[in-house]
Each structure stands twice: as structure tokens, then as C-alpha cells.
Design a protein around this motif. Sequence first.
Motif, short mmCIF file in Angstrom:
data_model
loop_
_atom_site.label_atom_id
_atom_site.label_comp_id
_atom_site.label_asym_id
_atom_site.label_seq_id
_atom_site.Cartn_x
_atom_site.Cartn_y
_atom_site.Cartn_z
N PRO A 252 -50.08 -42.56 71.27
CA PRO A 252 -50.97 -41.77 72.14
C PRO A 252 -50.30 -40.51 72.69
CG PRO A 252 -51.16 -44.10 72.65
CD PRO A 252 -49.99 -43.96 71.73
N TYR A 253 -49.03 -40.62 73.05
CA TYR A 253 -48.32 -39.47 73.61
C TYR A 253 -48.00 -38.44 72.53
CZ TYR A 253 -47.84 -42.61 77.56
OH TYR A 253 -48.12 -43.46 78.61
N LEU A 254 -47.69 -38.92 71.33
CA LEU A 254 -47.39 -37.99 70.24
C LEU A 254 -48.64 -37.22 69.83
CD1 LEU A 254 -45.05 -40.23 68.03
CD2 LEU A 254 -44.42 -38.58 69.81
N SER A 255 -49.78 -37.91 69.77
CA SER A 255 -51.02 -37.21 69.41
C SER A 255 -51.45 -36.25 70.52
CB SER A 255 -52.14 -38.22 69.12
OG SER A 255 -52.41 -39.01 70.26
N ALA A 256 -51.21 -36.63 71.78
CA ALA A 256 -51.51 -35.73 72.90
C ALA A 256 -50.62 -34.50 72.84
CB ALA A 256 -51.31 -36.45 74.22
N PHE A 257 -49.37 -34.70 72.46
CA PHE A 257 -48.45 -33.56 72.31
C PHE A 257 -48.96 -32.60 71.24
CE2 PHE A 257 -44.97 -31.97 69.58
CZ PHE A 257 -44.50 -30.98 70.43
N LEU A 258 -49.41 -33.13 70.11
CA LEU A 258 -49.92 -32.28 69.03
C LEU A 258 -51.15 -31.49 69.49
CD1 LEU A 258 -49.52 -34.78 66.07
CD2 LEU A 258 -48.16 -32.71 66.47
N ALA A 259 -52.04 -32.15 70.23
CA ALA A 259 -53.23 -31.46 70.75
C ALA A 259 -52.83 -30.37 71.72
CB ALA A 259 -54.15 -32.47 71.44
N SER A 260 -51.86 -30.64 72.57
CA SER A 260 -51.42 -29.64 73.55
C SER A 260 -50.70 -28.48 72.87
CB SER A 260 -50.52 -30.28 74.61
OG SER A 260 -49.27 -30.67 74.06
#
Length: 326
Positions: A252-260
Motif C-alpha cells: 500500500p505504501y509503495l503504490s501510494a508513493f508511485l501515485a504521489s
Amino acid sequence: MTDEHTINDSEQSEKFDPSESFPYEDPDTITDAKKPKTFKGRLWNVTKLLLKIGATSLLLYYVLSKINFDKVKGLIEQSNPWWMIAAIFTYFISIIISAFRLLSFFKSINLHISWKFNLRLYMLGIFYNLCLPGGIGGDGYKIYLLNKRYKQPAKKVFWAILFDRLSGFWAIGFITVVLIIFLPQLQIPIVLAWSVFLAGTAVYYFVAYKFFNDYIKHFWEAHIKAIAVQSFQVLTILLVMIGLHHDGKFAPYLSAFLASSMAAVVPFSIGGLGFREFIFKYVVTDIFHSDGELAVVLSLSFYVISAIIALLGVYYVFRDDKLEEV
């Protein structure tokens, strides 16, 4: 360095201001002599700067008002500095690969520059991108400098840089699809995700082949490098999470990082600060219902890491004569 490759400092200051973001003007005008700014022009520049500062401040205030500072303090105090140093190292590797990715697009337009000059110019560019209010003025500086020194049409350099950015977006899409298998909360079938991605890739390549044929000579080579760039940046966040002793789910944090990362490209705030944190926290808390404090610490840690690496380019702000030094 020969005389024809030397730019007079006073001429440079008159013709290009890296604090001005190039997408807001015709790429060709970057290389034109700038007329003295009118009061209206200066007022507009000040207004843009104030808007960016305001947006950055409001976003940071909103994000920070939604977190528990004691928990954030605890996360930082318990962090392992050695993992943080490793994260800085992996991010630096991503920047080196990113510079070579851009070089691939430059080779496609027969702009043959040394890898050393390209890397130095790239480091100077990321300093401008991160540290100046203009947001992505470093790309405008590349256009200006390469036009003046190598007589490359400004629009050709502009499109090479744009494709470099598009390859980054494509790589983010690729890694996001890979991560979907670890994100059951999204309820997106893996087959559907890959089908959409591959269809989008086919359309993307067809448009590039049909209308921008000059830029596809090293197309897949550059895009493989783009995957390596984003992979090392994901690894950077992963190492920061390990350094913070995170023992839960990582996806979840890695995908949020990519979105950001995609959101931070928009010149909405100063160097993406505030906007990245907002998107990171929103995705983590509202979509994945995970730890918002960890999300903010991760986002701010990445900003600090990127700022540390960006500062390596400040030397060439004052000594641009060293850019092409052997």
C-alpha cells in the motif's frame, strides 16, 4: 572547452531564468533574448510564487493537522540511520540511471553529448527542479543550453525531455500493475490490469511511431531504463520503511508513493512539497486504511533524500564552465 561552447554569464542571465517553468511558454522562446520585464510581468511572477508558497503551506498544514506528532516523533527517533544512508545511495543510483535514460532520447535526435556532460547537466537540472519556485525550470535550462551550445532546435530537445518524462510515467504504470497482486483492497482483476496496461502501451507506442518517429530509435532501451529508475526509487522507500522498523504490509505504501510521484510532477507547489505528502497520505489512509503517520514520514523522508542529492548540482550553478570539463 572551445570558445563557441562558452556562454557569457551576463548574456545567460538576460536570456534564461531557470526559475520560470518552461511548459508555460513556447519552447522556442526559451532561446530568444528576453526583453526587460514590465511591472505587469514582475507582478505576475511574484503572484505565481506567492500562489505556490500558499499552496505548499496550505497542503502541508492540512496534512500535518491530521497526524499524531508524538507518533511521528517516535517513528523518527527509532529509525535506523544505516538504512537511511542505504536509501540515499539507492536514490542516487536511480538518478544516474535517469540521466542515461535521457541520454537515450538525446541520441535518438542525433544529439551526441558525453555522458559526463549529460550527468552534470542532469544534476544541475534536478537542483533547479526541486529548489526553485518554477517547479521544472531545470528542463527549460537544458533546452536553452543545448540549443546554444549544440545548435539543436529547441522543440526537438523539448520533445526528447517530454518523452523522457512520459517514459517515467509508463514505468510507474508498469510497477503499479505488478503491485496490484499484493493489493486485494482495490478489487482489480490482474488480467484486467495487465490488459489495460498493454493496450495503453500499444497506443502510446503507435502514437510515438506515427507522429514522433525521430524519438523511437532508442524507445525501448529508454523505457527499460525507466523501469530501473522507478524500481530503485521504490527500493528507496522500501529501505526507509525498513529503517523505520515497519513490520506490516509494504505494497500500500509503495503504490501510494508511485501515485504521489506522478502528482508531484505537476508544478502546483514548490518542488512538489505538500502535494506529494497530501496524495501519499490520502492514498494510504482513505484507500488502503493504513498508517497515515508513516505515510507522511515516508513522503517527507523521500523529499529530504531527493534534496540531499539535488544539492550536488548546486556547484554547477556557479561554475557552468565545468559542465563540459573532461
